[in-house]
Design an enzyme around this catalytic site. Structure first.
Site, short mmCIF file in Angstrom:
data_model
loop_
_atom_site.label_atom_id
_atom_site.label_comp_id
_atom_site.label_asym_id
_atom_site.label_seq_id
_atom_site.Cartn_x
_atom_site.Cartn_y
_atom_site.Cartn_z
CG ASP A 206 -1.80 1.18 1.33
OD1 ASP A 206 -2.76 1.25 0.54
OD2 ASP A 206 -1.54 2.07 2.18
CD GLU A 248 15.37 -15.57 2.95
OE1 GLU A 248 14.77 -16.30 3.79
OE2 GLU A 248 16.05 -14.57 3.28
#
Length: 525
Positions: A206, A248
């Site tokens: 956001d 990851e």
């Protein structure tokens, strides 16, 4: 806990159809009038039948709901109005079993004034350094520290009883974080890991370009470059660190980045930063062939240098619904004030919204569908005493706010509250049941059936860019792979280009086999 997303990237996000879920208004599973995770879980078969690849959830975290959940008090807890963390984990896992991934919303610019950090800051603790506290200007500190204005109207500063002021680019209940402090950066990286460990496949960011502020918090002087809080260069270090975390887990980002400068915009999409960003140019474009084509070309050109896919969206939880926007004869729309020049013609708006859906779904990249767009919902008029959006109050009542696009969905025409659940937290307009999903599922000509078929057929366009075809003025026509998309925005019917089959039409052709105005078709070459 759900299984973490494997640390691999199959590129699903480059051409995905992602459905935006505003939980509070999606489906009410416990009958209290507020949408919840139980309601979403019950509607997963509907979403699977729609054919979407992923769900983007607006914030479901613990929140006082002063700004629809974008005032987060605890990122590691689901708000009780929506359910529990265990239910969120079940939802993520159940959706994944249906082939649907989950994206959550992160609000890094600010937190709720009920967040433990801010409450400790108000008590005089060292957490004060995690925010922007400043003495005021004027003889007695009675004036805000600078001239910054809130995105919701009025000053971006609130004064405390001790005389200091704190910064909030949005509502006073949403104090801005100090991203120069390492604890703020570490906390957000930990939050990312928390949700990735629960199987979340991505994050929507956001207000992604607003986090970092000039350390001296200077006034916003006309023409100041760089801006003191928009698109600061230091921000890219934040997103490089985030990208390392996401990699990851094989997770992806989409940023809410409103920037007029194409080169600056593209920097956020470099290979070591965000994967994608929202395309607001296309969404805010009026129903005009030349301007839409320019928006499409510019969007693809902006993304090409960094190898990022474009995104296409017609509506979201902050924007007047597509049917209403396109139902204006002059198509003039000011996104700042939500003001129009002419009344809405819903039949006109619906025809154009159907055509726009086929246009966006035929373009290369990622398509976002805001809940209810597949039902052709118009903007709802909310009684003044029921408006909850802080934009309305902060504007002194001049801005109607965003609640009109957040009205709870109609699911079943013959049930109370159109099958949403309990009495909705925002009132549904009279006749809302006419848009109900169960009724549209049985109607071959409905908006829902159009969306389902378009999502199913979308792979016929392949992966390549569009090739524009010769077309009359006011007509968009392009080819991708062995499929064509033609959209008639002119005032008269037009002949179709040579083709071998009609794949899908937004509306019927005329008696001469021509494409009527405000209609789109997909053709096989």
């Amino acid at each position: 806990m759900g299984q973490p997303t494997p640390a691999t990237d199959d590129g699903w996000w480059r051409s995905a159809v992602i459905y935006q879920v505003y939980v509070r208004s999606f489906a009410d599973g416990d009958g209290d009038g507020t949408g919840d995770l139980a309601g979403v879980r019950a509607r997963l078969p509907y979403l699977a039948e729609l054919g979407v690849d992923a769900l983007w959830f607006n914030p479901w975290y613990r929140s006082p709901m002063k700004d629809g959940g974008y005032d987060v008090a605890d990122y590691r807890a689901v708000d009780p109005a929506f359910g529990t963390l265990a239910e969120a984990e079940k939802l993520i896992a159940e959706a994944r079993e249906l082939g649907i991934r989950t994206l959550v919303d992160i609000v890094p610019n600010h937190v709720s004034d009920q967040h433990p950090w801010f409450r400790a800051a108000l008590a005089g603790g060292p957490e004060r350094e995690l925010f922007h506290f400043r003495p005021g200007r004027g003889e007695h500190g009675e004036l805000p520290p600078n001239d910054w204005q809130s995105e919701f109207g009025g000053p971006a500063w609130t004064r405390l009883p001790d005389g200091d002021w704190y910064l909030h680019l949005f509502a006073p209940e949403q104090p801005d974080l100090n991203w120069a402090h390492p604890a703020v950066r570490q906390e957000h990286e930990d939050i990312l890991r928390f949700w990735f460990e629960r199987g979340v496949a991505g994050v929507r960011i956001d207000s992604a370009a607003l986090l970092v502020k000039h350390p001296e918090l200077p006034d916003v002087t006309e023409g100041r470059d760089p801006h003191p809080y928009v698109d600061r260069d230091e921000l890219h270090d934040v997103y490089r660190a985030w990208r390392a975390v996401a990699d990851e887990y094989g997770a992806v980002f989409v940023g809410e980045v409103w920037l007029p400068d194409a080169e600056r915009f593209a920097r956020y999409l470099r290979p070591d930063e965000l994967h994608t960003a929202f395309n607001f140019s296309f969404m805010s474009c009026p129903w005009d062939a030349a301007r839409l084509r320019r928006s499409i070309d510019d969007t693809l050109a902006e993304h090409a240098p960094v190898g990022a896919p474009a995104t296409w969206v017609l509506c979201n939880h902050d924007v007047t619904r597509t049917v209403t926007r396109y139902g204006r004869a002059d198509t003039g729309f000011d996104f700042a004030t939500k003001a129009f020049g002419t009344p809405t013609d819903l039949a006109l708006g619906t025809r154009r919204a159907r055509a726009a859906a086929l246009l966006s779904l035929a373009l290369p990249g990622v398509v976002y569908v805001y809940q209810g767009e597949e039902l052709g919902l118009p903007e709802a008029d909310i009684p003044l005493d029921r408006i909850e959006d802080p934009m309305h109050a902060r504007s002194g009542g001049t801005d109607p706010g965003r609640d009109g696009c957040r009205v709870p969905l109609p699911w079943a025409a013959g049930e109370p509250h159109a099958g949403f659940g309990g009495e909705p937290w925002l009132p549904q307009p009279d006749g809302w049941a006419a848009y109900a999903a169960d009724r549209q599922a049985e109607d071959p000509g409905s908006m829902l059936r159009l969306y389902r078929e378009a999502v199913r057929l979308r792979p016929v366009f392949g992966d390549g860019p569009p090739t524009w075809l010769p077309a009359p003025d006011g007509v968009l026509a392009f080819a991708r792979a062995d499929a064509l998309c033609v959209v008639n925005l002119s005032d008269t019917p037009v002949d179709l280009p040579a083709h071998s089959a009609l794949l899908l039409a937004g509306g019927p052709l005329d008696t001469a086999g021509r494409l009527p105005r405000d209609t789109a078709v997909w053709l096989r070459a």
